[in-house]
Design an enzyme around this catalytic site. Structure first.
Site, PDB file in Angstrom:
ATOM      1  N   HIS A  17       0.839  -1.206   0.000  1.00  0.00           N
ATOM      2  CA  HIS A  17       0.000   0.000   0.000  1.00  0.00           C
ATOM      3  C   HIS A  17       0.877   1.260   0.000  1.00  0.00           C
ATOM      4  CE1 HIS A  17      -3.186  -2.518   2.312  1.00  0.00           C
ATOM      5  NE2 HIS A  17      -3.653  -2.338   1.089  1.00  0.00           N
ATOM      6  N   LYS A  41     -15.824  -7.379   4.218  1.00  0.00           N
ATOM      7  CA  LYS A  41     -14.719  -7.738   5.114  1.00  0.00           C
ATOM      8  C   LYS A  41     -15.045  -7.490   6.574  1.00  0.00           C
ATOM      9  CE  LYS A  41     -11.094  -7.116   1.675  1.00  0.00           C
ATOM     10  NZ  LYS A  41      -9.985  -6.296   1.196  1.00  0.00           N
ATOM     11  N   ARG A  90      -2.121  -6.102  -8.451  1.00  0.00           N
ATOM     12  CA  ARG A  90      -1.044  -7.067  -8.190  1.00  0.00           C
ATOM     13  C   ARG A  90      -0.958  -8.120  -9.283  1.00  0.00           C
ATOM     14  NH1 ARG A  90      -3.353  -7.962  -2.324  1.00  0.00           N
ATOM     15  NH2 ARG A  90      -5.113  -7.933  -3.732  1.00  0.00           N
ATOM     16  N   SER A 128      -3.279  -7.510   2.889  1.00  0.00           N
ATOM     17  CA  SER A 128      -3.537  -7.408   4.333  1.00  0.00           C
ATOM     18  C   SER A 128      -3.984  -8.761   4.878  1.00  0.00           C
ATOM     19  CB  SER A 128      -4.632  -6.362   4.599  1.00  0.00           C
ATOM     20  OG  SER A 128      -4.216  -5.101   4.140  1.00  0.00           O
TER      21      SER A 128
HETATM   22  O1  PNS Z   1      -8.854  -2.656   0.122  1.00  0.00           O
HETATM   23  P1  PNS Z   1     -10.155  -3.113  -0.481  1.00  0.00           P
HETATM   24  O2  PNS Z   1     -11.017  -3.808   0.572  1.00  0.00           O
HETATM   25  O3  PNS Z   1      -9.982  -3.947  -1.714  1.00  0.00           O
HETATM   26  O4  PNS Z   1     -10.925  -1.789  -0.938  1.00  0.00           O
HETATM   27  C1  PNS Z   1     -12.244  -1.845  -1.452  1.00  0.00           C
HETATM   28  C2  PNS Z   1     -12.948  -0.508  -1.205  1.00  0.00           C
HETATM   29  C3  PNS Z   1     -12.988  -0.210   0.289  1.00  0.00           C
HETATM   30  C4  PNS Z   1     -12.162   0.612  -1.914  1.00  0.00           C
HETATM   31  C5  PNS Z   1     -14.376  -0.599  -1.786  1.00  0.00           C
HETATM   32  O5  PNS Z   1     -15.059  -1.648  -1.171  1.00  0.00           O
HETATM   33  C6  PNS Z   1     -15.165   0.708  -1.626  1.00  0.00           C
HETATM   34  O6  PNS Z   1     -14.961   1.630  -2.383  1.00  0.00           O
HETATM   35  N1  PNS Z   1     -16.048   0.757  -0.594  1.00  0.00           N
HETATM   36  C7  PNS Z   1     -16.858   1.913  -0.315  1.00  0.00           C
HETATM   37  C8  PNS Z   1     -18.305   1.676  -0.761  1.00  0.00           C
HETATM   38  C9  PNS Z   1     -18.449   1.968  -2.232  1.00  0.00           C
HETATM   39  O7  PNS Z   1     -18.247   3.069  -2.712  1.00  0.00           O
HETATM   40  N2  PNS Z   1     -18.810   0.931  -3.016  1.00  0.00           N
HETATM   41  C10 PNS Z   1     -19.018   1.061  -4.442  1.00  0.00           C
HETATM   42  C11 PNS Z   1     -17.752   0.770  -5.213  1.00  0.00           C
HETATM   43  S1  PNS Z   1     -18.002  -0.730  -6.053  1.00  0.00           S
END
Ligand code: PNS
Length: 171
Positions: A17, A41, A90, A128
């Site tokens: 990150h 999660k 990745r 993570s």
């Molecule tokens: O590190 P991650 O868990 O892969 O990140 C995913 C994340 C947190 C960026 C994504 O789940 C997100 O944007 N969540 C906020 C809710 C949202 O806007 N959802 C619509 C996007 S599909």
């Protein structure tokens, strides 16, 4: 001014990150690292803890700030007049999910462009979830997380007696 958001769960922040955040800081005028809720999660660190950990390792990057948001990423972006989302890729296995999120965000907020940075080869395997799994069995995570955070992350994910048990246990 181009404002980019580096969104993620950061549970906890890894060296991978940090690499993406540092490179985003070189590409954009201002970068906001945003701890967002991923409903899929179940986090090990509270949102406040995750923000604090990221702040500790990005303090030297003058155009980077850290924030948290409970809601849609695009709503936060509108609020901050940000138009760029930076994500690390990745492997091909990341692509489908990231592509789906990028298209969804674009549909919800047409000004949003997602920029994918290829992860440094050294961090290709890192996530993570891997950090949490290795630490929970008392494994060494020194190569996975920023050194300033190692003790605190270890203390949370692998309390000392658990580490001893994990190292000695066989089924
Ligand atoms: O590190 P991650 O868990 O892969 O990140 C995913 C994340 C947190 C960026 C994504 O789940 C997100 O944007 N969540 C906020 C809710 C949202 O806007 N959802 C619509 C996007 S599909």
């Amino acid at each position: 001014m181009k404002i980019a958001i580096c969104p993620g769960s950061f549970d906890p922040v890894t060296k991978g990150h940090l690499d993406i955040i540092s490179r985003a800081a070189r590409l954009f005028d201002r970068v906001i690292v945003l701890v967002v809720i991923n409903p899929a999660k179940n986090p090990s660190f509270s949102v406040e803890e995750r923000v604090e950990l990221i702040r500790r390792v990005t303090g030297h990057l003058s155009n980077v700030t850290v924030d948290a948001y409970h809601g849609l990423l695009v709503d936060y972006m509108r609020e901050k007049q940000a138009t760029v989302i930076v994500k690390g890729l990745r492997a091909v296995s990341d692509f489908e999910y990231e592509f789906q999120m990028a298209l969804t965000n674009k549909k919800l907020y047409p000004q949003a462009d997602t920029v994918f940075l290829t992860t440094n080869a050294e961090h290709m395997y890192l996530s993570s979830s891997i950090v949490k799994q290795v630490a929970s069995f008392g494994g060494d995570i020194a190569d996975f997380v920023p050194s300033q955070l190692l003790e605190d992350i270890q203390a949370r994910l692998c309390p000392r007696d658990t580490a001893q048990e994990a190292k000695g246990a066989s089924i």
